[in-house]
Write a protein that holds these residues in place. Sequence first.
Motif, PDB file in Angstrom:
ATOM      1  N   ASP A 135       0.868  -1.352   0.076  1.00 28.31           N
ATOM      2  CA  ASP A 135       0.015  -0.123   0.013  1.00 28.31           C
ATOM      3  C   ASP A 135       0.870   1.365   0.028  1.00 28.31           C
ATOM      4  OD1 ASP A 135      -2.208  -1.521  -0.158  1.00 28.31           O
ATOM      5  OD2 ASP A 135      -2.571  -1.430   2.131  1.00 28.31           O
ATOM      6  N   GLY A 136       2.243   1.122  -0.149  1.00 23.45           N
ATOM      7  CA  GLY A 136       3.183   2.220  -0.025  1.00 23.45           C
ATOM      8  C   GLY A 136       3.553   2.846   1.183  1.00 23.45           C
ATOM      9  N   GLY A 137       3.340   1.707   2.288  1.00 23.49           N
ATOM     10  CA  GLY A 137       3.945   2.332   3.494  1.00 23.49           C
ATOM     11  C   GLY A 137       5.211   1.750   3.565  1.00 23.49           C
ATOM     12  N   THR A 138       6.005   1.882   4.832  1.00 26.78           N
ATOM     13  CA  THR A 138       7.110   1.329   5.178  1.00 26.78           C
ATOM     14  C   THR A 138       6.959   0.404   6.322  1.00 26.78           C
ATOM     15  OG1 THR A 138       7.949   2.988   6.474  1.00 26.78           O
ATOM     16  CG2 THR A 138       8.391   3.030   4.173  1.00 26.78           C
ATOM     17  N   GLN A 139       8.017  -0.621   6.536  1.00 30.87           N
ATOM     18  CA  GLN A 139       7.932  -1.449   7.809  1.00 30.87           C
ATOM     19  C   GLN A 139       9.251  -1.189   8.270  1.00 30.87           C
ATOM     20  OE1 GLN A 139       5.961  -3.275   9.265  1.00 30.87           O
ATOM     21  NE2 GLN A 139       7.272  -3.796  10.708  1.00 30.87           N
ATOM     22  N   MET A 140       9.174  -0.304   9.451  1.00 29.75           N
ATOM     23  CA  MET A 140      10.272   0.171  10.210  1.00 29.75           C
ATOM     24  C   MET A 140       9.731   0.923  11.557  1.00 29.75           C
ATOM     25  SD  MET A 140      13.520   2.451   9.519  1.00 29.75           S
ATOM     26  CE  MET A 140      14.117   1.069   8.356  1.00 29.75           C
ATOM     27  N   ASN A 183       7.248   8.187   9.545  1.00 26.51           N
ATOM     28  CA  ASN A 183       6.374   7.713  10.307  1.00 26.51           C
ATOM     29  C   ASN A 183       5.829   6.224  10.085  1.00 26.51           C
ATOM     30  OD1 ASN A 183       6.784   9.718  12.436  1.00 26.51           O
ATOM     31  ND2 ASN A 183       4.696  10.721  11.557  1.00 26.51           N
ATOM     32  N   GLY A 184       6.048   6.077   8.904  1.00 23.96           N
ATOM     33  CA  GLY A 184       5.816   4.752   8.331  1.00 23.96           C
ATOM     34  C   GLY A 184       4.390   4.970   7.526  1.00 23.96           C
ATOM     35  N   ASP A 185       3.808   6.165   7.444  1.00 21.57           N
ATOM     36  CA  ASP A 185       2.549   6.212   6.997  1.00 21.57           C
ATOM     37  C   ASP A 185       2.441   5.908   5.398  1.00 21.57           C
ATOM     38  OD1 ASP A 185       1.673   7.006   9.640  1.00 21.57           O
ATOM     39  OD2 ASP A 185       1.662   9.078   9.125  1.00 21.57           O
ATOM     40  N   SER A 186       1.135   5.337   5.225  1.00 20.23           N
ATOM     41  CA  SER A 186       1.065   5.142   3.713  1.00 20.23           C
ATOM     42  C   SER A 186       0.372   6.324   2.874  1.00 20.23           C
ATOM     43  CB  SER A 186      -0.155   3.869   3.503  1.00 20.23           C
ATOM     44  OG  SER A 186      -1.407   4.513   4.202  1.00 20.23           O
ATOM     45  N   ASN A 187       0.162   6.237   1.653  1.00 20.00           N
ATOM     46  CA  ASN A 187      -0.194   7.395   0.935  1.00 20.00           C
ATOM     47  C   ASN A 187      -1.552   7.979   1.571  1.00 20.00           C
ATOM     48  OD1 ASN A 187       2.150   7.780  -0.546  1.00 20.00           O
ATOM     49  ND2 ASN A 187       1.316   6.714  -2.366  1.00 20.00           N
ATOM     50  N   SER A 191      -2.496  11.312   2.935  1.00 22.08           N
ATOM     51  CA  SER A 191      -3.488  12.230   2.217  1.00 22.08           C
ATOM     52  C   SER A 191      -4.728  12.737   3.306  1.00 22.08           C
ATOM     53  CB  SER A 191      -4.237  11.317   1.112  1.00 22.08           C
ATOM     54  OG  SER A 191      -5.178  12.029   0.543  1.00 22.08           O
ATOM     55  N   ALA A 192      -5.004  11.860   4.136  1.00 23.39           N
ATOM     56  CA  ALA A 192      -5.906  12.211   5.107  1.00 23.39           C
ATOM     57  C   ALA A 192      -5.500  13.278   5.889  1.00 23.39           C
ATOM     58  CB  ALA A 192      -6.626  10.778   5.785  1.00 23.39           C
ATOM     59  N   THR A 193      -4.292  12.877   6.525  1.00 21.40           N
ATOM     60  CA  THR A 193      -3.529  13.863   7.363  1.00 21.40           C
ATOM     61  C   THR A 193      -3.532  15.410   6.853  1.00 21.40           C
ATOM     62  OG1 THR A 193      -2.339  11.889   8.527  1.00 21.40           O
ATOM     63  CG2 THR A 193      -1.699  14.154   8.808  1.00 21.40           C
TER      64      THR A 193
END
Length: 249
Positions: A135-140, A183-187, A191-193
């Motif tokens: 989904d475009g996030g990161t795992q960290m 922060n590892g947030d997805s697109n 977008s919502a933030t």
Amino acid sequence: MAIEQRQHKNLGVLMIDFSPVVREGLQAILNKDKRIEVIGDAPNEGQVLQYIKRARDRGQPVNVVLTETMSGKVDGVQATRLIKNEFPEIAVLVLTENPNDSYVIDAIHAGAGGYIFLKDMTPEVLLQSIHRVVDGGTQMTTALLRTAVENLIQNGRKTLAVRTAETAHLTEREVDVLRLMGNGDSNKIISATLGITMDTTKKHVRNVIDKLQARSRTHASIIAAQAGIVGNPINGLGKVAQSEPGSVT
């Protein structure tokens, strides 16, 4: 029933030469998610591209590759580099037993989307991580990010001052996006933030990665941590809708 299950399996996962015990454990976990289809287990990094191409020709595209950093047969860093050069859309997750594994950082520089410690891995963590990177996030996690930054500095990579200077040419909105990426947030979450459309978010993410010359979102997150912007407040949330082209009103 078989046809219905097939329709749910829309994420292809390929493994690279895990030991029989680890491979069976991973497969058992992946089989719990009906949306995931295990494509196979490539014997080494030299053959991974062939496996991906053959799977694609069979109508089973690979979305995520699971690899170790380094084993007797596999160089996970080289595997990541080969995959991202040929198939940049495929996410790579690195599994490691060592929290101070310097090869993890090299894999991130090569384009890996994140990494997981095998000792701490639960079925839920693995499955969530796979969907997260797709989904475009990161795992960290924050702790892993801190370790990554410390390793980069100890290994003689670019210093905090240099990284901070590199982020100076980002726009204010791009810095906000980078902070959320850190922060590892997805697109979708970014977008919502920020109150902007998905298209605008994707454009900002691509600009950030390109300007920082990062190989992946995770690589950009490390740069964000080195520049000291992860965890800082987002600028101008109250005026986003008025100032951001393509924003959600």
